[in-house]
Design a protein around this motif. Structure first.
Motif, short mmCIF file in Angstrom:
data_model
loop_
_atom_site.label_atom_id
_atom_site.label_comp_id
_atom_site.label_asym_id
_atom_site.label_seq_id
_atom_site.Cartn_x
_atom_site.Cartn_y
_atom_site.Cartn_z
N GLN A 7 0.84 -1.19 0.00
CA GLN A 7 0.00 0.00 0.00
C GLN A 7 0.88 1.24 0.00
OE1 GLN A 7 -3.41 0.05 -0.08
NE2 GLN A 7 -3.18 2.24 -0.35
N SER A 8 0.61 2.13 -0.92
CA SER A 8 1.42 3.34 -0.98
C SER A 8 0.55 4.56 -0.71
CB SER A 8 2.09 3.47 -2.35
OG SER A 8 1.09 3.68 -3.34
N PHE A 9 1.21 5.67 -0.58
CA PHE A 9 0.56 6.94 -0.36
C PHE A 9 0.99 7.84 -1.50
CE2 PHE A 9 0.76 11.26 1.12
CZ PHE A 9 -0.47 11.43 1.71
N GLU A 10 0.06 8.53 -2.13
CA GLU A 10 0.42 9.40 -3.25
C GLU A 10 -0.21 10.76 -3.12
OE1 GLU A 10 0.03 7.95 -7.29
OE2 GLU A 10 0.22 5.90 -6.54
N ILE A 11 0.53 11.77 -3.53
CA ILE A 11 -0.01 13.12 -3.55
C ILE A 11 0.62 13.85 -4.74
CG2 ILE A 11 1.75 14.00 -1.95
CD1 ILE A 11 -0.46 15.80 -0.73
N LYS A 39 2.39 22.95 9.07
CA LYS A 39 2.19 24.31 9.56
C LYS A 39 2.63 24.44 11.02
CE LYS A 39 -1.85 26.88 9.86
NZ LYS A 39 -3.27 26.93 9.53
N GLY A 40 3.42 25.47 11.30
CA GLY A 40 3.80 25.75 12.69
C GLY A 40 5.01 24.98 13.18
N SER A 41 5.39 23.91 12.47
CA SER A 41 6.57 23.16 12.91
C SER A 41 7.82 23.76 12.28
CB SER A 41 6.44 21.68 12.53
OG SER A 41 6.53 21.53 11.12
N ALA A 146 -2.91 7.61 6.86
CA ALA A 146 -2.94 8.26 5.54
C ALA A 146 -3.62 9.64 5.54
CB ALA A 146 -3.55 7.34 4.50
N PRO A 147 -4.80 9.79 6.19
CA PRO A 147 -5.43 11.12 6.20
C PRO A 147 -4.56 12.18 6.88
CG PRO A 147 -7.00 9.44 6.88
CD PRO A 147 -5.65 8.78 6.82
N LYS A 148 -3.89 11.79 7.96
CA LYS A 148 -3.01 12.71 8.69
C LYS A 148 -1.78 13.03 7.82
CE LYS A 148 -1.08 14.57 12.55
NZ LYS A 148 -0.69 15.90 12.08
N LEU A 149 -1.23 12.03 7.17
CA LEU A 149 -0.11 12.23 6.24
C LEU A 149 -0.50 13.22 5.16
CD1 LEU A 149 1.39 8.72 5.38
CD2 LEU A 149 2.56 10.63 6.46
N GLN A 150 -1.68 13.01 4.60
CA GLN A 150 -2.20 13.88 3.54
C GLN A 150 -2.25 15.32 4.04
OE1 GLN A 150 -3.95 12.61 0.46
NE2 GLN A 150 -4.19 14.70 -0.24
N GLN A 151 -2.82 15.52 5.22
CA GLN A 151 -2.96 16.86 5.78
C GLN A 151 -1.58 17.50 6.03
OE1 GLN A 151 -5.02 17.08 9.57
NE2 GLN A 151 -4.42 19.21 9.83
N ASP A 152 -0.67 16.72 6.63
CA ASP A 152 0.68 17.24 6.90
C ASP A 152 1.40 17.63 5.60
OD1 ASP A 152 0.24 16.84 9.57
OD2 ASP A 152 1.68 15.20 9.81
N LEU A 153 1.23 16.79 4.57
CA LEU A 153 1.89 17.09 3.30
C LEU A 153 1.25 18.29 2.60
CD1 LEU A 153 2.82 13.59 1.91
CD2 LEU A 153 4.39 15.48 2.29
N GLU A 154 -0.07 18.40 2.68
CA GLU A 154 -0.75 19.58 2.11
C GLU A 154 -0.20 20.85 2.76
OE1 GLU A 154 -2.71 19.77 -0.40
OE2 GLU A 154 -3.60 17.78 -0.64
#
Length: 168
Positions: A7-11, A39-41, A146-154
């Motif tokens: 399973q991969s993650f793509e953006i 954001k913020g880090s 995955a949803p948290k990864l997505q948000q962090d990458l966005e």
């Protein structure tokens, strides 16, 4: 999702900047630390050698300042201005791979493949992430995040977009 162990993650994100500039932002120390992270880090880079066989070592501080996480990138393939492939892991200050501070079941190593494609002066950036040598439990942990990864990458890519405007 199921039990697919690969399973991969793509953006994908389009940046309004030439790919040479976007590539530089990913591979040059004076640029990378200024935008990497949600954001913020903040990211403090101790060393960065963004070429095949090179390493990045740095630590990220959470917005509230309470959590400090050391990060390590081991660059597998760096092709200017087309591609950056690296294995990302959490580490101690010496760069030894350790478990993620937030989860005992997070995969130790994530392979990230980033491609930079020229599109009429803009850059189409694609990032794919794969857990490496992950157990079923680790893969599940990755999928669940995955949803948290997505948000962090966005958020990270928003910071990059702002930084590129400042660079141009």
């Amino acid at each position: 999702m199921g039990n697919n162990l690969n399973q991969s993650f793509e953006i994908t994100r389009v940046f309004n900047s030439p790919r040479e500039l976007v590539f530089k932002a990913w591979t040059e120390l004076e640029h990378f630390a200024k935008w990497w992270g949600p954001k913020g880090s903040t990211l403090e880079v101790v060393k960065m050698d963004a070429q095949s066989g090179g390493t990045l070592l740095g630590f990220q501080t959470s917005p509230d300042g309470n959590l400090v996480m050391w990060r390590k990138f081991e660059y597998q393939e760096v092709v200017d201005p087309e591609k950056v492939t690296y294995i990302q892991s959490f580490s101690d200050e010496q760069g030894n791979t350790i478990r993620a501070p937030f989860s005992t079941s997070w995969p130790l190593e994530i392979l990230n493949i980033i491609t930079f494609e020229d599109s009429k002066g803009k850059t189409v950036l694609k990032l794919k992430g794969y857990p490496m040598n992950a157990s079923a439990e680790e893969q599940e942990s990755y999928n669940g995040m995955a949803p948290k990864l997505q948000q962090d990458l966005e958020e990270t890519f928003d910071k990059l977009a702002d930084y590129l405007v400042f660079l141009s």
